[in-house]
Design a protein around this motif. Structure first.
Motif, PDB file in Angstrom:
ATOM      1  N   UNK A 243      52.084  64.488  63.914  1.00 31.58           N
ATOM      2  CA  UNK A 243      51.630  63.811  65.122  1.00 31.58           C
ATOM      3  C   UNK A 243      52.551  62.736  65.661  1.00 31.58           C
ATOM      4  N   UNK A 244      53.798  62.685  65.189  1.00 28.56           N
ATOM      5  CA  UNK A 244      54.730  61.721  65.778  1.00 28.56           C
ATOM      6  C   UNK A 244      54.901  62.026  67.260  1.00 28.56           C
ATOM      7  N   UNK A 245      55.103  60.998  68.021  1.00 31.52           N
ATOM      8  CA  UNK A 245      55.268  61.170  69.463  1.00 31.52           C
ATOM      9  C   UNK A 245      56.641  61.737  69.781  1.00 31.52           C
ATOM     10  N   UNK A 246      56.705  62.532  70.824  1.00 28.41           N
ATOM     11  CA  UNK A 246      57.973  63.120  71.236  1.00 28.41           C
ATOM     12  C   UNK A 246      58.265  62.880  72.711  1.00 28.41           C
ATOM     13  N   UNK A 247      57.440  62.059  73.378  1.00 29.37           N
ATOM     14  CA  UNK A 247      57.685  61.781  74.788  1.00 29.37           C
ATOM     15  C   UNK A 247      58.897  60.872  74.948  1.00 29.37           C
ATOM     16  N   UNK A 248      59.487  60.898  76.127  1.00 27.07           N
ATOM     17  CA  UNK A 248      60.580  59.981  76.423  1.00 27.07           C
ATOM     18  C   UNK A 248      59.995  58.746  77.101  1.00 27.07           C
ATOM     19  N   UNK A 249      60.682  57.632  76.948  1.00 24.57           N
ATOM     20  CA  UNK A 249      60.182  56.384  77.511  1.00 24.57           C
ATOM     21  C   UNK A 249      61.332  55.473  77.896  1.00 24.57           C
ATOM     22  N   UNK A 250      60.994  54.501  78.734  1.00 25.08           N
ATOM     23  CA  UNK A 250      61.894  53.403  79.081  1.00 25.08           C
ATOM     24  C   UNK A 250      61.113  52.121  78.811  1.00 25.08           C
ATOM     25  N   UNK A 251      61.804  51.061  78.419  1.00 23.42           N
ATOM     26  CA  UNK A 251      61.161  49.819  77.999  1.00 23.42           C
ATOM     27  C   UNK A 251      61.559  48.667  78.903  1.00 23.42           C
ATOM     28  N   UNK A 252      60.551  47.923  79.365  1.00 25.22           N
ATOM     29  CA  UNK A 252      60.788  46.612  79.958  1.00 25.22           C
ATOM     30  C   UNK A 252      60.324  45.610  78.907  1.00 25.22           C
ATOM     31  N   UNK A 253      61.280  44.939  78.316  1.00 28.58           N
ATOM     32  CA  UNK A 253      61.028  44.000  77.227  1.00 28.58           C
ATOM     33  C   UNK A 253      61.089  42.582  77.778  1.00 28.58           C
ATOM     34  N   UNK A 254      59.932  41.924  77.814  1.00 29.51           N
ATOM     35  CA  UNK A 254      59.849  40.556  78.323  1.00 29.51           C
ATOM     36  C   UNK A 254      59.814  39.618  77.125  1.00 29.51           C
ATOM     37  N   UNK A 255      60.851  38.828  76.987  1.00 30.85           N
ATOM     38  CA  UNK A 255      60.977  37.968  75.819  1.00 30.85           C
ATOM     39  C   UNK A 255      60.955  36.501  76.235  1.00 30.85           C
ATOM     40  N   UNK A 256      60.536  35.651  75.313  1.00 33.20           N
ATOM     41  CA  UNK A 256      60.432  34.217  75.569  1.00 33.20           C
ATOM     42  C   UNK A 256      61.812  33.577  75.616  1.00 33.20           C
ATOM     43  N   UNK A 257      62.003  32.667  76.552  1.00 36.77           N
ATOM     44  CA  UNK A 257      63.302  32.018  76.670  1.00 36.77           C
ATOM     45  C   UNK A 257      63.472  30.894  75.653  1.00 36.77           C
ATOM     46  N   UNK A 258      62.396  30.189  75.316  1.00 36.27           N
ATOM     47  CA  UNK A 258      62.527  29.003  74.458  1.00 36.27           C
ATOM     48  C   UNK A 258      62.950  29.346  73.027  1.00 36.27           C
ATOM     49  N   UNK A 259      62.786  30.620  72.628  1.00 30.95           N
ATOM     50  CA  UNK A 259      63.234  31.044  71.291  1.00 30.95           C
ATOM     51  C   UNK A 259      64.411  32.005  71.388  1.00 30.95           C
ATOM     52  N   UNK A 260      64.922  32.196  72.608  1.00 31.50           N
ATOM     53  CA  UNK A 260      65.971  33.191  72.857  1.00 31.50           C
ATOM     54  C   UNK A 260      65.538  34.576  72.408  1.00 31.50           C
ATOM     55  N   UNK A 261      64.282  34.886  72.628  1.00 28.90           N
ATOM     56  CA  UNK A 261      63.768  36.214  72.312  1.00 28.90           C
ATOM     57  C   UNK A 261      63.002  36.251  71.006  1.00 28.90           C
ATOM     58  N   UNK A 262      62.665  37.457  70.614  1.00 25.53           N
ATOM     59  CA  UNK A 262      61.840  37.659  69.423  1.00 25.53           C
ATOM     60  C   UNK A 262      62.654  38.013  68.189  1.00 25.53           C
ATOM     61  N   UNK A 263      63.967  38.060  68.305  1.00 22.19           N
ATOM     62  CA  UNK A 263      64.801  38.362  67.150  1.00 22.19           C
ATOM     63  C   UNK A 263      65.161  39.831  67.031  1.00 22.19           C
ATOM     64  N   UNK A 264      64.738  40.641  67.970  1.00 21.31           N
ATOM     65  CA  UNK A 264      65.148  42.042  68.000  1.00 21.31           C
ATOM     66  C   UNK A 264      65.169  42.518  69.439  1.00 21.31           C
ATOM     67  N   UNK A 265      65.919  43.587  69.657  1.00 21.95           N
ATOM     68  CA  UNK A 265      65.969  44.212  70.973  1.00 21.95           C
ATOM     69  C   UNK A 265      65.819  45.713  70.808  1.00 21.95           C
ATOM     70  N   UNK A 266      65.209  46.328  71.792  1.00 20.04           N
ATOM     71  CA  UNK A 266      65.080  47.775  71.794  1.00 20.04           C
ATOM     72  C   UNK A 266      66.419  48.390  72.188  1.00 20.04           C
ATOM     73  N   UNK A 267      66.666  49.609  71.721  1.00 27.36           N
ATOM     74  CA  UNK A 267      67.917  50.293  72.021  1.00 27.36           C
ATOM     75  C   UNK A 267      67.627  51.721  72.473  1.00 27.36           C
ATOM     76  N   UNK A 268      68.510  52.241  73.280  1.00 25.78           N
ATOM     77  CA  UNK A 268      68.373  53.618  73.718  1.00 25.78           C
ATOM     78  C   UNK A 268      68.596  54.565  72.545  1.00 25.78           C
TER      79      UNK A 268
END
Length: 159
Positions: free
Chosen positions: A33-58
């Motif tokens: 049951x793993x997903x196989x759809x394609x997706x695009x990500x809008x990642x909204x991260x906090x500025x005061x911490x310079x983000x959440x410590x990870x970024x999504x990748x293609x």
């Protein structure tokens, strides 16, 4: 795009990981049951911490990533980043770029309630859908939504 998903940072990570499978186990993962759809990500991260410590990748499932750093505010606050027209234009361009080439638009912020809900409501409207549930089931940041609406209107008037 068949759907727009609004998630918290934890929910977005979980969604992405549902697409993962170990090397050589693609068939088994699909059967489980793993997903196989394609997706695009809008990642909204906090500025005061310079983000959440990870970024999504293609990858084979993720066809595009837009990472923006702004805070959940509706007016200028010292030390915080207010959503602006350039960010709105980036979101509109990103949705236009991927609207026909991915199944899902995944939008996240920290809690998945205010910033991402505003962007999700706008994305659904921009894609011609009914966005009323975003307002009935939560509290989008209306400042962000209004900036996006204004940017979209400006773009339509220039066409």
């Amino acid at each position: 795009m068949k759907r727009v998903l609004v998630k918290s940072v934890h929910g977005a990570f979980g969604y992405v990981m549902e697409h993962y499978y170990p090397f050589g186990m693609e068939k088994e993962s699909a059967e489980e049951g793993s997903l196989t759809d394609t997706y695009a990500v809008i990642s909204i991260q906090d500025s005061h911490t310079n983000g959440f410590g990870f970024q999504f990748a293609e990858n084979q499932f993720c066809k595009g990533v837009l990472t923006l750093y702004f805070d959940d505010i509706a007016k200028d606050v010292e030390g915080a980043v207010l959503f602006n027209d350039d960010m709105a234009d980036s979101i509109i361009e990103f949705i236009e770029q991927y609207r026909k080439s991915v199944d899902t638009l995944l939008i996240h912020c920290y809690a998945g309630q205010s910033r991402s809900r505003a962007v999700g409501a706008f994305a659904v409207e921009m894609l011609g859908g009914d966005n009323s549930r975003y307002f009935e089931e939560g509290t989008p940041n209306m400042y962000i939504y209004d900036v996006l609406e204004s940017a979209w209107l400006r773009k339509q008037l220039c066409l």
